[in-house]
Design a protein around this motif. Sequence first.
Motif, PDB file in Angstrom:
ATOM      1  N   TRP A   1      23.708  -6.252   8.582  1.00  0.00           N
ATOM      2  CA  TRP A   1      22.635  -6.178   7.579  1.00  0.00           C
ATOM      3  C   TRP A   1      21.257  -6.331   8.214  1.00  0.00           C
ATOM      4  O   TRP A   1      20.243  -6.279   7.525  1.00  0.00           O
ATOM      5  N   VAL A   2      21.210  -6.510   9.505  1.00  0.00           N
ATOM      6  CA  VAL A   2      19.966  -6.786  10.227  1.00  0.00           C
ATOM      7  C   VAL A   2      19.674  -5.629  11.167  1.00  0.00           C
ATOM      8  O   VAL A   2      20.595  -5.054  11.767  1.00  0.00           O
ATOM      9  N   VAL A   3      18.389  -5.282  11.332  1.00  0.00           N
ATOM     10  CA  VAL A   3      17.985  -4.212  12.244  1.00  0.00           C
ATOM     11  C   VAL A   3      17.000  -4.780  13.253  1.00  0.00           C
ATOM     12  O   VAL A   3      15.892  -5.204  12.880  1.00  0.00           O
ATOM     13  N   ASP A   4      17.408  -4.836  14.510  1.00  0.00           N
ATOM     14  CA  ASP A   4      16.531  -5.331  15.589  1.00  0.00           C
ATOM     15  C   ASP A   4      15.927  -6.697  15.261  1.00  0.00           C
ATOM     16  O   ASP A   4      14.748  -6.961  15.534  1.00  0.00           O
ATOM     17  N   GLY A   5      16.725  -7.562  14.679  1.00  0.00           N
ATOM     18  CA  GLY A   5      16.255  -8.903  14.353  1.00  0.00           C
ATOM     19  C   GLY A   5      15.484  -9.000  13.051  1.00  0.00           C
ATOM     20  O   GLY A   5      15.066 -10.097  12.668  1.00  0.00           O
ATOM     21  N   VAL A   6      15.275  -7.880  12.358  1.00  0.00           N
ATOM     22  CA  VAL A   6      14.568  -7.905  11.073  1.00  0.00           C
ATOM     23  C   VAL A   6      15.574  -8.218   9.967  1.00  0.00           C
ATOM     24  O   VAL A   6      16.532  -7.462   9.757  1.00  0.00           O
ATOM     25  N   VAL A   7      15.359  -9.323   9.292  1.00  0.00           N
ATOM     26  CA  VAL A   7      16.231  -9.742   8.199  1.00  0.00           C
ATOM     27  C   VAL A   7      15.400  -9.769   6.913  1.00  0.00           C
ATOM     28  O   VAL A   7      14.194 -10.053   6.945  1.00  0.00           O
TER      29      VAL A   7
ATOM     30  N   VAL B   1      11.444 -10.753   7.792  1.00  0.00           N
ATOM     31  CA  VAL B   1      11.142 -11.674   8.896  1.00  0.00           C
ATOM     32  C   VAL B   1      11.863 -11.168  10.131  1.00  0.00           C
ATOM     33  O   VAL B   1      13.038 -10.781  10.053  1.00  0.00           O
ATOM     34  N   ARG B   2      11.179 -11.169  11.264  1.00  0.00           N
ATOM     35  CA  ARG B   2      11.831 -10.758  12.505  1.00  0.00           C
ATOM     36  C   ARG B   2      12.070 -11.968  13.384  1.00  0.00           C
ATOM     37  O   ARG B   2      11.128 -12.704  13.718  1.00  0.00           O
ATOM     38  N   VAL B   3      13.318 -12.187  13.718  1.00  0.00           N
ATOM     39  CA  VAL B   3      13.723 -13.337  14.538  1.00  0.00           C
ATOM     40  C   VAL B   3      14.588 -12.832  15.690  1.00  0.00           C
ATOM     41  O   VAL B   3      15.125 -11.723  15.636  1.00  0.00           O
ATOM     42  N   PRO B   4      14.729 -13.607  16.748  1.00  0.00           N
ATOM     43  CA  PRO B   4      15.633 -13.210  17.831  1.00  0.00           C
ATOM     44  C   PRO B   4      17.050 -13.037  17.304  1.00  0.00           C
ATOM     45  O   PRO B   4      17.594 -13.940  16.652  1.00  0.00           O
ATOM     46  N   PRO B   5      17.663 -11.888  17.509  1.00  0.00           N
ATOM     47  CA  PRO B   5      18.998 -11.638  16.957  1.00  0.00           C
ATOM     48  C   PRO B   5      20.018 -12.709  17.331  1.00  0.00           C
ATOM     49  O   PRO B   5      20.913 -13.030  16.539  1.00  0.00           O
ATOM     50  N   ASN B   6      19.909 -13.270  18.540  1.00  0.00           N
ATOM     51  CA  ASN B   6      20.879 -14.276  18.970  1.00  0.00           C
ATOM     52  C   ASN B   6      20.774 -15.580  18.192  1.00  0.00           C
ATOM     53  O   ASN B   6      21.692 -16.414  18.248  1.00  0.00           O
ATOM     54  N   ASP B   7      19.654 -15.785  17.478  1.00  0.00           N
ATOM     55  CA  ASP B   7      19.488 -17.019  16.702  1.00  0.00           C
ATOM     56  C   ASP B   7      20.116 -16.931  15.306  1.00  0.00           C
ATOM     57  O   ASP B   7      20.216 -17.936  14.605  1.00  0.00           O
ATOM     58  N   LEU B   8      20.537 -15.728  14.921  1.00  0.00           N
ATOM     59  CA  LEU B   8      21.060 -15.540  13.572  1.00  0.00           C
ATOM     60  C   LEU B   8      22.483 -16.081  13.426  1.00  0.00           C
ATOM     61  O   LEU B   8      23.341 -15.857  14.296  1.00  0.00           O
ATOM     62  N   ARG B   9      22.727 -16.788  12.318  1.00  0.00           N
ATOM     63  CA  ARG B   9      24.065 -17.301  11.974  1.00  0.00           C
ATOM     64  C   ARG B   9      24.338 -16.930  10.509  1.00  0.00           C
ATOM     65  O   ARG B   9      24.509 -17.799   9.653  1.00  0.00           O
ATOM     66  N   LEU B  10      24.354 -15.647  10.256  1.00  0.00           N
ATOM     67  CA  LEU B  10      24.484 -15.163   8.893  1.00  0.00           C
ATOM     68  C   LEU B  10      25.908 -15.337   8.358  1.00  0.00           C
ATOM     69  O   LEU B  10      26.862 -15.442   9.142  1.00  0.00           O
TER      70      LEU B  10
ATOM     71  N   GLU C   1       0.824  -1.216   0.000  1.00  0.00           N
ATOM     72  CA  GLU C   1       0.000   0.000   0.000  1.00  0.00           C
ATOM     73  C   GLU C   1       0.853   1.258   0.000  1.00  0.00           C
ATOM     74  O   GLU C   1       0.329   2.375  -0.012  1.00  0.00           O
ATOM     75  N   GLY C   2       2.180   1.103   0.031  1.00  0.00           N
ATOM     76  CA  GLY C   2       3.071   2.250   0.012  1.00  0.00           C
ATOM     77  C   GLY C   2       3.417   2.817   1.364  1.00  0.00           C
ATOM     78  O   GLY C   2       4.022   3.898   1.451  1.00  0.00           O
ATOM     79  N   GLU C   3       3.079   2.130   2.451  1.00  0.00           N
ATOM     80  CA  GLU C   3       3.359   2.614   3.799  1.00  0.00           C
ATOM     81  C   GLU C   3       4.777   2.238   4.214  1.00  0.00           C
ATOM     82  O   GLU C   3       5.188   1.078   4.067  1.00  0.00           O
ATOM     83  N   PRO C   4       5.568   3.188   4.714  1.00  0.00           N
ATOM     84  CA  PRO C   4       6.923   2.853   5.184  1.00  0.00           C
ATOM     85  C   PRO C   4       6.866   1.924   6.397  1.00  0.00           C
ATOM     86  O   PRO C   4       5.865   1.877   7.122  1.00  0.00           O
ATOM     87  N   ILE C   5       7.944   1.215   6.623  1.00  0.00           N
ATOM     88  CA  ILE C   5       7.954   0.155   7.641  1.00  0.00           C
ATOM     89  C   ILE C   5       9.021   0.458   8.688  1.00  0.00           C
ATOM     90  O   ILE C   5      10.174   0.776   8.353  1.00  0.00           O
ATOM     91  N   ARG C   6       8.633   0.360   9.949  1.00  0.00           N
ATOM     92  CA  ARG C   6       9.587   0.436  11.050  1.00  0.00           C
ATOM     93  C   ARG C   6       9.875  -0.982  11.553  1.00  0.00           C
ATOM     94  O   ARG C   6       9.028  -1.874  11.407  1.00  0.00           O
ATOM     95  N   PRO C   7      11.031  -1.209  12.146  1.00  0.00           N
ATOM     96  CA  PRO C   7      11.315  -2.546  12.686  1.00  0.00           C
ATOM     97  C   PRO C   7      10.256  -3.032  13.659  1.00  0.00           C
ATOM     98  O   PRO C   7       9.878  -4.207  13.659  1.00  0.00           O
ATOM     99  N   ASP C   8       9.734  -2.122  14.480  1.00  0.00           N
ATOM    100  CA  ASP C   8       8.742  -2.516  15.482  1.00  0.00           C
ATOM    101  C   ASP C   8       7.378  -2.839  14.882  1.00  0.00           C
ATOM    102  O   ASP C   8       6.490  -3.330  15.596  1.00  0.00           O
ATOM    103  N   ASP C   9       7.198  -2.555  13.580  1.00  0.00           N
ATOM    104  CA  ASP C   9       5.944  -2.943  12.936  1.00  0.00           C
ATOM    105  C   ASP C   9       5.831  -4.451  12.798  1.00  0.00           C
ATOM    106  O   ASP C   9       4.727  -4.969  12.569  1.00  0.00           O
ATOM    107  N   LEU C  10       6.939  -5.148  12.940  1.00  0.00           N
ATOM    108  CA  LEU C  10       6.943  -6.603  12.876  1.00  0.00           C
ATOM    109  C   LEU C  10       7.067  -7.165  14.287  1.00  0.00           C
ATOM    110  O   LEU C  10       8.030  -6.848  15.009  1.00  0.00           O
TER     111      LEU C  10
END
Length: 284
Positions: free
Chosen positions: A199-205, A183-192, A148-157
């Motif tokens: 490249w991730v913001v507050d767990g948002v990948v 997708v928002r996941v717990p940052p500690n679970d990431l193994r990028l 719909e063209g709405e900007p997204i904040r990390p906390d929107d997820l």
Amino acid sequence: MTRPDRAPRLVVAAFLLSALGAAGFAASYVLGLGNAALGGCLGGSFAFLALGLARWSSLIDAGEPDYVEERAVGPTPQGQYDAFRRALTEQPVPRSRVLWGALGTAVAAIGGATILPLRSLMPAMGTDPDDVLEHTPWRAGTRLVTEEGEPIRPDDLAMGGTVTAFPEGLDPREHVDTTTMLVRVPPNDLRLPAGRADWVVDGVVAYSKLCTHAGCPVGLYTDTSHQLMCPCHHSVFDVTDGARPIEGPAPHPLPQLPLDTDASGYLVARGDFSGPVGPGWGNH
């Protein structure tokens, strides 16, 4: 039945309409009117060209009834061959400059119109094909927005939540290769992979939503296992491990989009995807 004296006019009209259809094809290509306009104009151009040629060729008919002449097997006697040539060349077939000019105009228009799209394959005249295949319109600082063209904040997820995102200001229907899965996941679970920690913001990948097997949309997410699945051929990707394929026919990970936030706290891209998006027969 059309009167013979009007037949040449119909031929000329058909050839001119063929040229007009070719011009419409060229205009549709330049203006980006889409495949329907391109196909309709080019198809109509060839149809009118065929109509004109068919009508022109029908004028060769001398009005004699069809019959089969029995003759012996072997070469045609020279006398019969000469008579055939005289009969053929004496038919009232219009050969005016107008007809030939109309035919030439139609053929030239079709030739020019069909050659025009080749400019897209010439880096000096248009877009480099390699650049089109290997890159998307994502650029550093481009905001991620919803359909719909709405900007997204990390906390929107919410944690475990997903959102389909697109570049701000672009029509997602015309730039399918930019479709992105957040997708928002717990940052500690990431193994990028190495070099992607920021490249991730507050767990948002963010990953391309186009499956690397056949380009289907990867839209099914399981939070408990952090897995994205393609519904077409059931390829499964591990979100926490750089969207590495762990099941199914997909040969490559989903390309990752590097994320950041702007001064207003909205998600923006830091650049393009980590690799070419879509089916895996390209260079990944």
